[in-house]
Design a protein around this motif. Structure first.
Motif, mmCIF file in Angstrom:
data_model
loop_
_atom_site.group_PDB
_atom_site.id
_atom_site.type_symbol
_atom_site.label_atom_id
_atom_site.label_comp_id
_atom_site.label_asym_id
_atom_site.label_seq_id
_atom_site.Cartn_x
_atom_site.Cartn_y
_atom_site.Cartn_z
ATOM 1 N N GLY A 87 -0.755 -2.779 7.166
ATOM 2 C CA GLY A 87 -2.164 -1.371 6.633
ATOM 3 C C GLY A 87 -3.159 -2.312 7.733
ATOM 4 N N ILE A 137 -5.757 -0.114 0.149
ATOM 5 C CA ILE A 137 -6.494 0.172 0.430
ATOM 6 C C ILE A 137 -7.046 1.395 -1.157
ATOM 7 C CG2 ILE A 137 -6.663 1.916 1.549
ATOM 8 C CD1 ILE A 137 -9.339 -0.719 1.803
ATOM 9 N N MET A 145 1.161 -13.695 -0.054
ATOM 10 C CA MET A 145 0.019 -13.315 1.803
ATOM 11 C C MET A 145 1.462 -14.162 2.651
ATOM 12 S SD MET A 145 -2.040 -13.472 3.268
ATOM 13 C CE MET A 145 -2.424 -13.196 4.950
ATOM 14 N N PHE A 192 -6.974 12.945 -2.212
ATOM 15 C CA PHE A 192 -5.852 12.288 -2.354
ATOM 16 C C PHE A 192 -4.805 13.543 -2.679
ATOM 17 C CE2 PHE A 192 -8.951 9.319 -2.528
ATOM 18 C CZ PHE A 192 -9.143 8.270 -1.052
ATOM 19 N N GLY A 247 4.166 1.611 2.436
ATOM 20 C CA GLY A 247 5.138 0.034 1.761
ATOM 21 C C GLY A 247 5.802 0.570 0.457
ATOM 22 N N VAL A 301 0.566 9.288 5.677
ATOM 23 C CA VAL A 301 0.715 7.296 5.501
ATOM 24 C C VAL A 301 2.193 7.405 5.040
ATOM 25 C CG1 VAL A 301 0.982 5.088 4.595
ATOM 26 C CG2 VAL A 301 -1.239 6.947 6.201
ATOM 27 N N VAL A 313 6.828 -7.446 -0.313
ATOM 28 C CA VAL A 313 5.530 -8.723 -0.708
ATOM 29 C C VAL A 313 4.225 -7.920 -0.195
ATOM 30 C CG1 VAL A 313 5.104 -10.984 0.077
ATOM 31 C CG2 VAL A 313 7.048 -9.936 0.468
ATOM 32 N N GLU A 314 3.221 -8.467 -1.431
ATOM 33 C CA GLU A 314 1.907 -8.193 -0.591
ATOM 34 C C GLU A 314 0.969 -9.261 -1.185
ATOM 35 O OE1 GLU A 314 -0.793 -5.175 -0.965
ATOM 36 O OE2 GLU A 314 -1.876 -6.631 -0.994
ATOM 37 N N ARG A 315 -0.160 -8.952 -0.439
ATOM 38 C CA ARG A 315 -1.262 -9.851 -1.266
ATOM 39 C C ARG A 315 -2.030 -10.293 -1.691
ATOM 40 N NH1 ARG A 315 -4.922 -9.353 4.890
ATOM 41 N NH2 ARG A 315 -5.390 -7.334 4.185
ATOM 42 N N ASN A 333 -1.488 2.863 8.059
ATOM 43 C CA ASN A 333 -2.316 2.436 8.856
ATOM 44 C C ASN A 333 -1.799 0.659 10.752
ATOM 45 O OD1 ASN A 333 -3.728 3.992 8.119
ATOM 46 N ND2 ASN A 333 -5.212 3.155 7.128
ATOM 47 N N GLY A 339 1.019 -1.053 -0.444
ATOM 48 C CA GLY A 339 -0.373 -0.306 0.241
ATOM 49 C C GLY A 339 0.560 1.304 0.107
HETATM 50 C C1 LIG Z 1 -12.919 4.346 2.601
HETATM 51 C C2 LIG Z 1 -11.419 5.201 2.412
HETATM 52 C C3 LIG Z 1 -11.369 6.910 2.241
HETATM 53 C C4 LIG Z 1 -10.332 7.192 2.922
HETATM 54 N N1 LIG Z 1 -10.164 8.387 2.084
HETATM 55 C C5 LIG Z 1 -8.874 9.333 2.332
HETATM 56 C C6 LIG Z 1 -9.205 10.969 1.391
HETATM 57 O O1 LIG Z 1 -10.164 11.078 1.644
HETATM 58 N N2 LIG Z 1 -8.322 11.220 1.847
HETATM 59 C C7 LIG Z 1 -6.548 10.108 2.397
HETATM 60 O O2 LIG Z 1 -5.784 11.248 2.607
HETATM 61 N N3 LIG Z 1 -6.805 9.363 2.803
HETATM 62 C C8 LIG Z 1 -7.749 8.761 3.096
HETATM 63 N N4 LIG Z 1 -8.373 7.758 3.576
HETATM 64 C C9 LIG Z 1 -6.996 7.407 4.347
HETATM 65 C C10 LIG Z 1 -5.282 6.104 3.182
HETATM 66 O O3 LIG Z 1 -5.864 6.269 2.239
HETATM 67 C C11 LIG Z 1 -5.298 4.975 4.247
HETATM 68 O O4 LIG Z 1 -4.573 5.835 5.230
HETATM 69 C C12 LIG Z 1 -3.894 4.366 3.410
HETATM 70 O O5 LIG Z 1 -4.215 3.820 2.397
HETATM 71 C C13 LIG Z 1 -3.272 3.694 4.401
HETATM 72 O O6 LIG Z 1 -2.287 2.598 3.578
HETATM 73 P P1 LIG Z 1 -1.501 1.305 4.532
HETATM 74 O O7 LIG Z 1 -0.285 1.498 2.812
HETATM 75 O O8 LIG Z 1 -0.858 1.889 5.523
HETATM 76 O O9 LIG Z 1 -2.650 0.359 4.267
HETATM 77 P P2 LIG Z 1 -3.594 -0.026 2.853
HETATM 78 O O10 LIG Z 1 -3.706 0.934 1.704
HETATM 79 O O11 LIG Z 1 -4.240 -0.830 3.450
HETATM 80 O O12 LIG Z 1 -1.990 -1.043 2.593
HETATM 81 C C14 LIG Z 1 -1.812 -2.809 3.172
HETATM 82 C C15 LIG Z 1 -1.232 -3.552 2.382
HETATM 83 O O13 LIG Z 1 -0.796 -4.612 2.884
HETATM 84 C C16 LIG Z 1 -1.141 -5.662 2.736
HETATM 85 N N5 LIG Z 1 -0.865 -6.600 3.642
HETATM 86 C C17 LIG Z 1 -1.805 -6.818 4.447
HETATM 87 N N6 LIG Z 1 -1.251 -8.536 5.222
HETATM 88 C C18 LIG Z 1 -0.425 -8.822 4.642
HETATM 89 C C19 LIG Z 1 0.016 -9.746 4.693
HETATM 90 N N7 LIG Z 1 0.260 -11.044 5.543
HETATM 91 N N8 LIG Z 1 1.425 -10.142 3.539
HETATM 92 C C20 LIG Z 1 1.037 -9.574 2.946
HETATM 93 N N9 LIG Z 1 0.682 -8.330 2.589
HETATM 94 C C21 LIG Z 1 -0.173 -7.577 3.199
HETATM 95 C C22 LIG Z 1 -2.769 -5.518 2.216
HETATM 96 O O14 LIG Z 1 -2.753 -6.269 1.092
HETATM 97 C C23 LIG Z 1 -2.465 -3.824 1.672
HETATM 98 O O15 LIG Z 1 -2.413 -3.897 0.045
HETATM 99 C C24 LIG Z 1 -9.561 6.968 3.385
HETATM 100 C C25 LIG Z 1 -9.108 5.077 3.624
HETATM 101 C C26 LIG Z 1 -9.935 4.062 3.795
HETATM 102 C C27 LIG Z 1 -10.115 3.588 3.887
#
Ligand SMILES: Cc1cc2nc3c(=O)[nH]c(=O)nc-3n(C[C@H](O)[C@H](O)[C@H](O)COP(=O)(O)OP(=O)(O)OC[C@H]3O[C@@H](n4cnc5c(N)ncnc54)[C@H](O)[C@@H]3O)c2cc1C
Length: 424
Positions: free
Chosen positions: A115, A40, A83, A49, A13, A304, A31-33, A293, A10
């Protein structure tokens, strides 16, 4: 042996991998599942965004694509549809995929960027029948935005987190009637801009201090009963009213995905449900970093990205053997009055003139006008004035290392003084 394995493709990462690459690491694996990178963001097709990071308003997929394009130009390795099953404190990572089966990879460092997931019905003990038509808001978002299925026509939303608010607008745009957004707390859990743009602009009523006390229907939801709650969140008898609907969307909170973290024995802060970290995003297990997250639930993706970059850069410093922490003084950050948590929880005070430690926190209630006070024992060492703080929005202050190095204490606190009350 990899220099760095990033778990999760995400925005957190991808930013971590890119930053580590820019700092000189070459053997990096992400690594991405899921089948594709982006996390997300791929299902968040609304705009909003990147306002802070790119100074532009992008959709989620557009924001993700900018980072995907950046990392594609590097020699970073990716394994999608893979995964991660296990992480060891010595940076050994076990993973599984259809194509490559079970594999164990070794690394010098790890960035956790998995995430978070949504709280589902079981987590909030929702009363009423178990019927079709009840979805978490994120699941509905995936059905509508990615799979192309409309989940319902007369919709009630329980919880006012950002995903619920965004889905209120999305369902309206798709032709559904969103009848109400029901929130048990006296304030919304989402960003103010989402309340205005998603609810107010579409004339969707927001019932604060209300909850759903019954769900009725034969096979699918046909009616929900809503009631006011008292200060102890108990429904108040006599305040019930019913809404005829066919769909109930739940937007009742997000939980950082820390099963791997806990299994690895990495200490987790029960307030954030993410790992305890130092200011460089390193967890209490050396060489393992966390961001995004999985560390604490963010409202804006821009932060993030910045956190991911910080983690990636720190992982590179660690792998290159340049992390000289032995001589640095460790300071604990305490969440003081009105503050529910801080990230990081620890700062290694470097004394460097041009460095500062970004500190994220949330307040426990809405405050119209306040002062963020950083205190070392009885002495206020910094004050930042803020307006409109709410539990749904993350707050951020940058603490200069120079300032911290002057405070010869082992613990500082971050608290908020409600100055609007003082003005009354
Ligand atoms: C509905 C929604 C609306 C939003 N609206 C806004 C907005 O308008 N503006 C804004 O700035 N932000 C917004 N956000 C917030 C922002 O999108 C998130 O804060 C951000 O995407 C988080 O990034 P991340 O990389 O931490 O997590 P994620 O995007 O969740 O990525 C985590 C990744 O890790 C992978 N993963 C998890 N476990 C494993 C495993 N065991 N093995 C391999 N891969 C794994 C998952 O598949 C996923 O792809 C919104 C979020 C949501 C859910």
């Amino acid at each position: 042996m990899y220099d760095l394995i990033v778990i999760g493709g995400g925005p957190a990462g991808l930013a971590a991998a890119q930053a580590a690459y820019e700092e000189g690491l070459r053997k990096i694996l992400v690594v991405e599942r899921d089948g594709e990178l982006g996390g997300i963001l791929n299902q968040c097709i609304h705009n909003g965004f990147g306002l802070h990071y790119f100074k532009e308003e992008l959709t989620g997929p557009e924001y993700a694509l900018r980072f995907i394009r950046m990392v594609e130009k590097t020699r970073i390795e990716f394994k999608t549809d893979t995964m991660v099953l296990d992480v060891q404190p010595d940076c050994t990572v076990s993973m599984i995929s259809k194509e490559e089966g079970y594999q164990v990879c070794e690394a010098r460092s790890i960035v956790l960027a998995m995430g978070c997931r949504e709280r589902a019905r079981g987590a909030i003990v929702l009363p009423g029948a178990r019927l079709a038509g009840i979805f978490t808001a994120g699941t509905a978002q995936r059905y509508v935005n990615i799979e192309g299925h409309m989940v319902g026509h007369r919709v009630v939303i329980l919880g006012s987190g950002d995903i619920g608010l965004i889905m209120a607008r999305r369902m309206t745009l798709e032709g559904a009637k969103v009848l109400a957004c029901v929130e048990i707390m006296p304030y919304s859990g989402g960003l103010t801009r989402n309340i205005v743009q998603c609810l107010h602009d579409n004339d969707i009523p927001l019932y604060l201090s209300h909850t759903i006390v019954d769900i009725k229907g034969k096979n699918r939801v046909e009616q929900v009963t809503v009631a006011k709650v008292d200060d102890f969140k108990k429904p108040v008898t006599g305040t019930e009213f019913t809404i005829d609907c066919d769909t109930l969307l739940l937007s009742v909170g997000l939980i950082p995905e820390n099963e791997l973290t806990r299994k690895a024995g990495i200490p987790v802060d029960e307030r954030t449900r993410g790992a305890y970290v130092f200011d460089n995003m390193e967890t209490l297990t050396p060489g393992i970093f966390a961001c995004g997250n999985v560390l604490h639930v963010h409202d804006l993706v821009d932060y993030v990205t910045l956190e991911g970059q910080r983690a990636g850069r720190a992982a590179a410093v660690y792998v290159k053997g340049d992390q000289k922490t032995e001589n640095l003084r460790m300071m604990t950050l305490k969440a003081g009055k009105e503050v529910t948590y801080t990230v990081p929880q620890y700062i290694r005070v470097s004394g460097s003139a041009d460095e500062s430690a970004p500190v994220f926190f949330r307040v426990g209630r809405g405050i119209l006008k306040g002062a963020v006070v950083v205190q070392a024992e009885d002495e206020k060492i910094a004050t930042f004035n803020r307006e409109h703080m709410s539990p749904g929005e993350m707050e951020r202050v940058a603490l200069p290392m120079k300032l911290l190095s002057r405070a010869r204490v082992a613990e500082i606190s971050v608290s908020v003084e409600d100055t609007s009350e003082l003005l009354k």
